[in-house]
Design a protein around this motif. Sequence first.
Motif, PDB file in Angstrom:
ATOM      1  N   HIS A 152      10.007   1.526  22.565  1.00 47.92           N
ATOM      2  CA  HIS A 152       8.573   0.213  23.051  1.00 47.92           C
ATOM      3  C   HIS A 152       8.123   0.742  21.997  1.00 47.92           C
ATOM      4  O   HIS A 152       6.439   1.018  21.793  1.00 47.92           O
ATOM      5  N   LEU A 153       8.090   1.167  20.806  1.00 47.38           N
ATOM      6  CA  LEU A 153       6.938   1.055  19.327  1.00 47.38           C
ATOM      7  C   LEU A 153       6.890   0.151  19.327  1.00 47.38           C
ATOM      8  O   LEU A 153       6.843  -0.768  19.184  1.00 47.38           O
ATOM      9  N   LYS A 154       4.947  -0.095  18.772  1.00 43.82           N
ATOM     10  CA  LYS A 154       4.134  -0.389  18.786  1.00 43.82           C
ATOM     11  C   LYS A 154       4.153  -1.452  17.534  1.00 43.82           C
ATOM     12  O   LYS A 154       4.179  -0.877  16.427  1.00 43.82           O
ATOM     13  N   PHE A 155       3.813  -2.591  17.050  1.00 45.11           N
ATOM     14  CA  PHE A 155       3.820  -3.272  15.609  1.00 45.11           C
ATOM     15  C   PHE A 155       2.317  -2.689  15.092  1.00 45.11           C
ATOM     16  O   PHE A 155       1.645  -2.206  15.500  1.00 45.11           O
ATOM     17  N   ASN A 156       3.117  -2.357  13.812  1.00 44.51           N
ATOM     18  CA  ASN A 156       1.920  -1.785  13.198  1.00 44.51           C
ATOM     19  C   ASN A 156       1.697  -2.251  11.833  1.00 44.51           C
ATOM     20  O   ASN A 156       2.653  -2.310  10.735  1.00 44.51           O
ATOM     21  N   PRO A 157       0.645  -3.895  12.028  1.00 42.03           N
ATOM     22  CA  PRO A 157       0.364  -4.503  11.269  1.00 42.03           C
ATOM     23  C   PRO A 157       0.349  -3.784   8.933  1.00 42.03           C
ATOM     24  O   PRO A 157       1.117  -4.476   8.418  1.00 42.03           O
ATOM     25  N   GLY A 158      -0.325  -2.509   9.966  1.00 40.27           N
ATOM     26  CA  GLY A 158      -0.507  -2.083   8.806  1.00 40.27           C
ATOM     27  C   GLY A 158       1.056  -1.516   7.227  1.00 40.27           C
ATOM     28  O   GLY A 158       0.692  -0.944   6.543  1.00 40.27           O
ATOM     29  N   LEU A 159       1.646  -0.770   9.073  1.00 40.27           N
ATOM     30  CA  LEU A 159       3.227  -0.744   7.952  1.00 40.27           C
ATOM     31  C   LEU A 159       3.606  -1.772   7.283  1.00 40.27           C
ATOM     32  O   LEU A 159       4.056  -1.755   6.066  1.00 40.27           O
ATOM     33  N   ILE A 160       3.465  -2.830   8.401  1.00 36.84           N
ATOM     34  CA  ILE A 160       4.082  -3.777   7.586  1.00 36.84           C
ATOM     35  C   ILE A 160       3.634  -4.410   6.116  1.00 36.84           C
ATOM     36  O   ILE A 160       4.186  -4.198   5.268  1.00 36.84           O
ATOM     37  N   LEU A 161       2.185  -4.279   5.580  1.00 36.20           N
ATOM     38  CA  LEU A 161       1.812  -4.535   4.303  1.00 36.20           C
ATOM     39  C   LEU A 161       1.983  -3.294   3.308  1.00 36.20           C
ATOM     40  O   LEU A 161       2.613  -3.837   2.328  1.00 36.20           O
ATOM     41  N   LYS A 162       2.053  -2.065   4.319  1.00 41.48           N
ATOM     42  CA  LYS A 162       2.662  -1.124   3.262  1.00 41.48           C
ATOM     43  C   LYS A 162       4.004  -1.253   2.545  1.00 41.48           C
ATOM     44  O   LYS A 162       3.774  -1.497   1.327  1.00 41.48           O
ATOM     45  N   LEU A 163       4.576  -2.109   3.153  1.00 45.66           N
ATOM     46  CA  LEU A 163       5.963  -2.413   3.037  1.00 45.66           C
ATOM     47  C   LEU A 163       6.096  -3.306   2.552  1.00 45.66           C
ATOM     48  O   LEU A 163       7.502  -3.069   1.553  1.00 45.66           O
ATOM     49  N   VAL A 164       5.387  -4.384   2.386  1.00 47.74           N
ATOM     50  CA  VAL A 164       4.792  -5.515   1.714  1.00 47.74           C
ATOM     51  C   VAL A 164       4.755  -4.643   0.416  1.00 47.74           C
ATOM     52  O   VAL A 164       5.920  -5.782  -0.829  1.00 47.74           O
ATOM     53  N   ASN A 165       3.946  -4.521   0.005  1.00 47.23           N
ATOM     54  CA  ASN A 165       3.855  -3.662  -1.245  1.00 47.23           C
ATOM     55  C   ASN A 165       5.108  -2.478  -2.498  1.00 47.23           C
ATOM     56  O   ASN A 165       5.242  -2.876  -3.335  1.00 47.23           O
ATOM     57  N   ILE A 186       8.327  -2.865  -1.915  1.00 50.05           N
ATOM     58  CA  ILE A 186       9.742  -2.914  -1.277  1.00 50.05           C
ATOM     59  C   ILE A 186       9.311  -4.744  -1.814  1.00 50.05           C
ATOM     60  O   ILE A 186       9.282  -5.738  -1.113  1.00 50.05           O
ATOM     61  N   PRO A 187       9.631  -5.109  -3.470  1.00 55.77           N
ATOM     62  CA  PRO A 187       9.196  -6.425  -3.268  1.00 55.77           C
ATOM     63  C   PRO A 187      10.072  -7.905  -2.293  1.00 55.77           C
ATOM     64  O   PRO A 187       9.598  -7.551  -2.191  1.00 55.77           O
ATOM     65  N   GLU A 188      10.969  -7.222  -2.286  1.00 49.69           N
ATOM     66  CA  GLU A 188      12.335  -8.171  -1.916  1.00 49.69           C
ATOM     67  C   GLU A 188      11.819  -8.419  -0.475  1.00 49.69           C
ATOM     68  O   GLU A 188      11.873  -9.940   0.229  1.00 49.69           O
ATOM     69  N   ASN A 189      10.828  -8.219  -0.407  1.00 50.15           N
ATOM     70  CA  ASN A 189      10.488  -8.494   1.079  1.00 50.15           C
ATOM     71  C   ASN A 189       9.465  -8.893   0.932  1.00 50.15           C
ATOM     72  O   ASN A 189       9.489  -9.974   2.251  1.00 50.15           O
ATOM     73  N   GLN A 190       8.407  -9.606   0.191  1.00 50.07           N
ATOM     74  CA  GLN A 190       8.129 -10.779   0.057  1.00 50.07           C
ATOM     75  C   GLN A 190       8.242 -12.127  -0.270  1.00 50.07           C
ATOM     76  O   GLN A 190       7.919 -13.665  -0.467  1.00 50.07           O
ATOM     77  N   LYS A 191       9.835 -11.968  -0.147  1.00 48.13           N
ATOM     78  CA  LYS A 191      10.441 -13.377  -0.565  1.00 48.13           C
ATOM     79  C   LYS A 191      11.375 -13.390   1.062  1.00 48.13           C
ATOM     80  O   LYS A 191      12.093 -12.744   1.938  1.00 48.13           O
ATOM     81  N   GLU A 192      11.679 -14.971   0.812  1.00 47.25           N
ATOM     82  CA  GLU A 192      12.417 -15.342   1.766  1.00 47.25           C
ATOM     83  C   GLU A 192      14.658 -15.314   1.237  1.00 47.25           C
ATOM     84  O   GLU A 192      14.558 -14.816   0.577  1.00 47.25           O
ATOM     85  N   GLN A 193      15.124 -14.398   2.514  1.00 42.45           N
ATOM     86  CA  GLN A 193      16.335 -14.607   2.381  1.00 42.45           C
ATOM     87  C   GLN A 193      17.509 -15.755   2.052  1.00 42.45           C
ATOM     88  O   GLN A 193      16.969 -16.621   2.841  1.00 42.45           O
ATOM     89  N   THR A 194      17.909 -15.940   0.683  1.00 44.71           N
ATOM     90  CA  THR A 194      18.285 -17.543   0.284  1.00 44.71           C
ATOM     91  C   THR A 194      19.971 -17.708   0.195  1.00 44.71           C
ATOM     92  O   THR A 194      20.627 -17.735   0.157  1.00 44.71           O
ATOM     93  N   VAL A 195      20.714 -16.002   0.512  1.00 48.32           N
ATOM     94  CA  VAL A 195      22.213 -16.531   0.404  1.00 48.32           C
ATOM     95  C   VAL A 195      22.370 -16.302   1.980  1.00 48.32           C
ATOM     96  O   VAL A 195      22.118 -14.299   2.657  1.00 48.32           O
TER      97      VAL A 195
END
Length: 459
Positions: free
Chosen positions: A319-332, A334-343
């Motif tokens: 039941h871990l809550k969604f943490n938008p701050g952690l997502i923003l941190k991970l986007v910055n 890990i670079p591929e987090n900013q791209k869609e999967q294409t393969v």
Amino acid sequence: MPKPVIAIFDVGKTNKKLFLIDENYQIVYERSARFVETVDEDGEPCENLESLKSSVYDSLHQVLQMKEFDIKAVNFSTYGASFVYLDEKGEPLTPLYNYLKEYPEDLKKEFYAKYGGEEKISLETASPVLGSLNSGMQLYRLKNEKPEIFDKVKWALHLPQYLSYLITGKAIADITSIGCHTQLWDFNKNQYHHWVTSEKIHEKFGEFTPADSSLKTCFEGTDFQVGVGLHDSSAALIPYLANFNAPFVLISTGTWCISLNPFNQEPLTKEELKQDCLCYMHFKGKPIKASRIFAGYEHEVQLKRIAAHFDRAAYLFKHLKFNPGLILKLVNKIPENQKEQTVFSATSAFGTRDLNMFQTAEEAYHQLIFDLIKQQIYSLKLVLNEGVRRVFVDGGFGKNAIYMHLLATSIPDVEVYASSVSQATAIGTALAINDAWNPNPAPTDMIQLKYYSAIQRTM
């Protein structure tokens, strides 16, 4: 006065459940069991068929003794791709082989060379090449590797139909099992594929019977209707088809995450087949275009890895809550987090990630879901077509706030709902034979929806 009910056996790989469902589709009784797996002759894990058989008989006997319920009907839904081979006396001849069992490469090559190649068979049967997961290939293997056992097989029944057989004694074949990634059914000709008749395998199947039919049966002195049994993924879709007319895609999440689009009638292409697209069968016999990823299984494996690395109990993540701050941190971070999967990829990127790069277990877990969502979006878009404006997520991931927020963020043009039909598979299995036991029409308010709005999508 006893309450009229239908008894539904819902048999998953992990949990085996029995539900009693009343005429208003309320679950009024539930029991659950887990069995220790056994092994086949090669030491591979497999379902304990004897325990399952005993459990069906014992459970049914128990509920028939309950004075507060009047059993009007029984039906079954189970996981697919599993055959039970019965002799003349109805006794199993082999273990219930696991659909993940490795398939012999030489036999596979011989089969496809004989019948026109992988691509041709796949396109005609709407089934990717999946080895043992193509249950027809299990029969071909039995015939070639153990002909003496194959010759003794009177009936080869998919698991739902075997459970029905235990009560009725009647061997039947059902389209939701036969038509689902088995390589047995020719979707163009709407009949068994020619390899099935060439090998005389169809002679081992029971009588082809509509999935919404039932048979009046007497069991322990009580008469009730018994359904033919359904493949669980097809069953889970039935409540949605009963409640919604506008086009939708259902992502049914469990061990597999399957995107089911009953409103996409386009034939499968060879490119889609290579990316684990297939057709399921609507219980009325209409193809349902689908794509799948093994994400629930991967989630469990990687969750254990995270828990062990950070010395945390795996259940704490439930039941871990969604943490938008952690997502923003991970986007910055890990670079591929900013791209869609294409393969296309059978697994997400998380399995190769070094857990030392994450400061906390929560951060690692958010990245796991991030990676699974990228894979999910790629899979979903393979079956998404013009006109679909709603996606429903059913099952385990529908209760996962991180998963739902990231999914909604990734497809802003589509309305995303966590949906819950209490026990969708069981309810769908009951709905399939509603007319046989219930004087009332199917209710139209059985699905609860939680909408993930545009505001919630803002990070």
